[in-house]
Design a protein around this motif. Structure first.
Motif, PDB file in Angstrom:
ATOM      1  N   PRO A  10       0.814  -1.224   0.000  1.00  0.00           N
ATOM      2  CA  PRO A  10       0.000   0.000   0.000  1.00  0.00           C
ATOM      3  C   PRO A  10       0.842   1.265   0.000  1.00  0.00           C
ATOM      4  N   VAL A  11       0.285   2.336  -0.555  1.00  0.00           N
ATOM      5  CA  VAL A  11       0.949   3.636  -0.541  1.00  0.00           C
ATOM      6  C   VAL A  11       1.059   4.128   0.895  1.00  0.00           C
ATOM      7  N   PRO A  12       2.230   4.492   1.378  1.00  0.00           N
ATOM      8  CA  PRO A  12       2.340   5.048   2.734  1.00  0.00           C
ATOM      9  C   PRO A  12       1.509   6.323   2.875  1.00  0.00           C
ATOM     10  N   ASP A  13       0.905   6.490   4.031  1.00  0.00           N
ATOM     11  CA  ASP A  13       0.065   7.660   4.276  1.00  0.00           C
ATOM     12  C   ASP A  13       0.867   8.948   4.111  1.00  0.00           C
ATOM     13  N   GLY A  14       0.197   9.958   3.553  1.00  0.00           N
ATOM     14  CA  GLY A  14       0.797  11.282   3.465  1.00  0.00           C
ATOM     15  C   GLY A  14       1.587  11.553   2.214  1.00  0.00           C
ATOM     16  N   LEU A  15       1.496  10.694   1.217  1.00  0.00           N
ATOM     17  CA  LEU A  15       2.262  10.916  -0.020  1.00  0.00           C
ATOM     18  C   LEU A  15       1.864  12.225  -0.677  1.00  0.00           C
ATOM     19  N   VAL A  16       2.857  13.035  -1.029  1.00  0.00           N
ATOM     20  CA  VAL A  16       2.659  14.252  -1.815  1.00  0.00           C
ATOM     21  C   VAL A  16       3.390  14.051  -3.139  1.00  0.00           C
ATOM     22  N   ALA A  17       2.633  13.975  -4.231  1.00  0.00           N
ATOM     23  CA  ALA A  17       3.228  13.776  -5.547  1.00  0.00           C
ATOM     24  C   ALA A  17       3.642  15.110  -6.144  1.00  0.00           C
ATOM     25  N   ALA A  31       8.014  12.167  -5.265  1.00  0.00           N
ATOM     26  CA  ALA A  31       7.068  12.127  -4.152  1.00  0.00           C
ATOM     27  C   ALA A  31       7.822  12.419  -2.870  1.00  0.00           C
ATOM     28  N   TYR A  32       7.084  12.943  -1.884  1.00  0.00           N
ATOM     29  CA  TYR A  32       7.702  13.104  -0.576  1.00  0.00           C
ATOM     30  C   TYR A  32       6.678  12.893   0.530  1.00  0.00           C
ATOM     31  N   TRP A  33       7.197  12.554   1.696  1.00  0.00           N
ATOM     32  CA  TRP A  33       6.400  12.303   2.895  1.00  0.00           C
ATOM     33  C   TRP A  33       7.048  13.019   4.066  1.00  0.00           C
ATOM     34  N   ARG A  34       6.222  13.415   5.034  1.00  0.00           N
ATOM     35  CA  ARG A  34       6.751  13.951   6.283  1.00  0.00           C
ATOM     36  C   ARG A  34       6.109  13.206   7.442  1.00  0.00           C
ATOM     37  N   ARG A  66      11.362   6.163  11.787  1.00  0.00           N
ATOM     38  CA  ARG A  66      12.566   6.737  12.390  1.00  0.00           C
ATOM     39  C   ARG A  66      12.496   8.265  12.451  1.00  0.00           C
ATOM     40  N   ARG A  67      11.365   8.805  12.054  1.00  0.00           N
ATOM     41  CA  ARG A  67      11.077  10.255  12.083  1.00  0.00           C
ATOM     42  C   ARG A  67      11.915  11.047  11.083  1.00  0.00           C
ATOM     43  N   PHE A  68      12.230  10.410   9.954  1.00  0.00           N
ATOM     44  CA  PHE A  68      12.802  11.129   8.831  1.00  0.00           C
ATOM     45  C   PHE A  68      11.708  11.456   7.826  1.00  0.00           C
ATOM     46  N   ALA A  69      11.769  12.654   7.245  1.00  0.00           N
ATOM     47  CA  ALA A  69      11.011  12.906   6.027  1.00  0.00           C
ATOM     48  C   ALA A  69      11.679  12.111   4.908  1.00  0.00           C
ATOM     49  N   VAL A  70      10.906  11.790   3.876  1.00  0.00           N
ATOM     50  CA  VAL A  70      11.430  10.987   2.765  1.00  0.00           C
ATOM     51  C   VAL A  70      11.045  11.656   1.449  1.00  0.00           C
TER      52      VAL A  70
END
Length: 314
Positions: A10-17, A31-34, A66-70
């Motif tokens: 599944p797509v991880p929650d919070g994806l910003v394309a 894409a990025y996540w926080r 681990r509390r990193f943005a990706v």
């Protein structure tokens, strides 16, 4: 902008394309996540050849924990990014400088404006070689780099780099750079069998990657073109010079599987010896895709990652 979203991945929650445009006008999917709450910086996920962002959803969740943005990127010619040739199965570049433009555009348009510092790279294979090429020019790109199976030379499953380079160069001069090499297997990832595959010993993750390609066929590609191979050989030739490794001034952790047949573990070892700020970990029994491997091997990887990247703890 579409992403494959299947039960087994599944797509991880919070994806910003986000769409990125390179300096030469190529459209790239990013894409990025926080994570919720405070962050410890941003990990930039940079895949290997023929991969897409979807293959790293499991890794994204582990980094968010681990509390990193990706922030993640699809290179030109693969994943959800623009294809160069009429046949979308042909992932092609004329020179690895093109990938450097992709990374520079990704950093300027996604990472720097939208993601919290400090910035770390987590790059695989071709993506790792691109990171090294950019890092040799500037130490300001990333605070640290974790590189898995960097493409510094072909492994045991391919002819020597010299043979491939000479053959690909000759065929490219004949105008065949856009063609597949003679004898290339045209099967896409969803058609491959798990038995004797060079990528991973984990059947569940292998089947998951095939399911991604079946769910969203347009993210998959076939073998490299002759032109891509010629460009890769030139890039590896450059990386084989001792001054190349010595010019990388970013602290780097290199992780390679002991049974990698795609990339040469011995060549990786030689490369790391020439680095000023590089260290290497060999994962016994690991194949090419360490992050897609069996859990005990992935556990070794994450222990090394957590010890190397500042602030990385679960």
């Amino acid at each position: 902008m579409e992403f494959a979203n299947i039960p087994e991945n599944p797509v991880p929650d919070g994806l910003v394309a986000q769409q990125v445009t390179s300096a030469d006008g190529v459209r790239l999917r990013a894409a990025y996540w926080r994570p919720a709450g405070a962050t410890k910086g941003t990990v930039c996920l940079l895949p290997g050849r023929a991969e897409s962002i979807e293959r790293y959803f499991e890794t994204v969740r582990e980094l968010l924990a681990r509390r990193f943005a990706v922030a993640a990127l699809d290179w030109r010619g693969q994943g959800g990014s623009q294809r160069r040739l009429t046949n979308p199965l042909k992932g092609h570049v004329d020179d690895f400088d093109e990938y450097e433009r992709d990374l520079e555009a990704f950093l300027k348009q996604v990472v720097l404006p939208d993601c919290p510092p400090p910035y770390f790279a987590l790059a695989h294979s071709t993506g790792a070689l691109v990171c090294l090429r950019v890092a040799r020019r500037s130490r300001l790109t990333f605070a640290r780099m974790v590189l898995t199976s960097p493409l510094v030379d072909f492994g045991s499953r391919a002819p020597s780099r010299r043979v491939v380079g000479l053959a690909a160069g000759s065929l490219a001069l004949l105008g065949l750079g856009d063609a597949w090499p003679p004898g290339a297997a045209l099967a896409r990832v969803e058609g491959r069998a798990f038995e004797n595959n060079p990528l991973t010993g984990d059947q569940k993750r292998f089947e998951r990657n095939r399911a991604i390609a079946r769910a969203l066929p347009q993210v998959a590609i076939g073998p490299p073109t002759i032109g891509w191979l010629h460009a890769a050989c030139r890039a590896m030739d450059e990386a084989s010079k001792p001054e190349f490794a010595a010019s990388v001034r970013i602290p780097s952790l290199i992780v390679v599987g002991g049974e990698d047949g795609i990339v040469s573990p011995l060549a990786v070892e030689r490369f790391v010896r020439e680095m000023r700020l590089g260290s290497q970990i060999v994962i016994p029994g690991g194949r090419h895709e360490i992050l897609m491997e069996r859990d005990p091997m992935r556990g070794l990887f994450w222990a090394a990652f957590d010890a190397f990247v500042p602030g990385s703890d679960v």
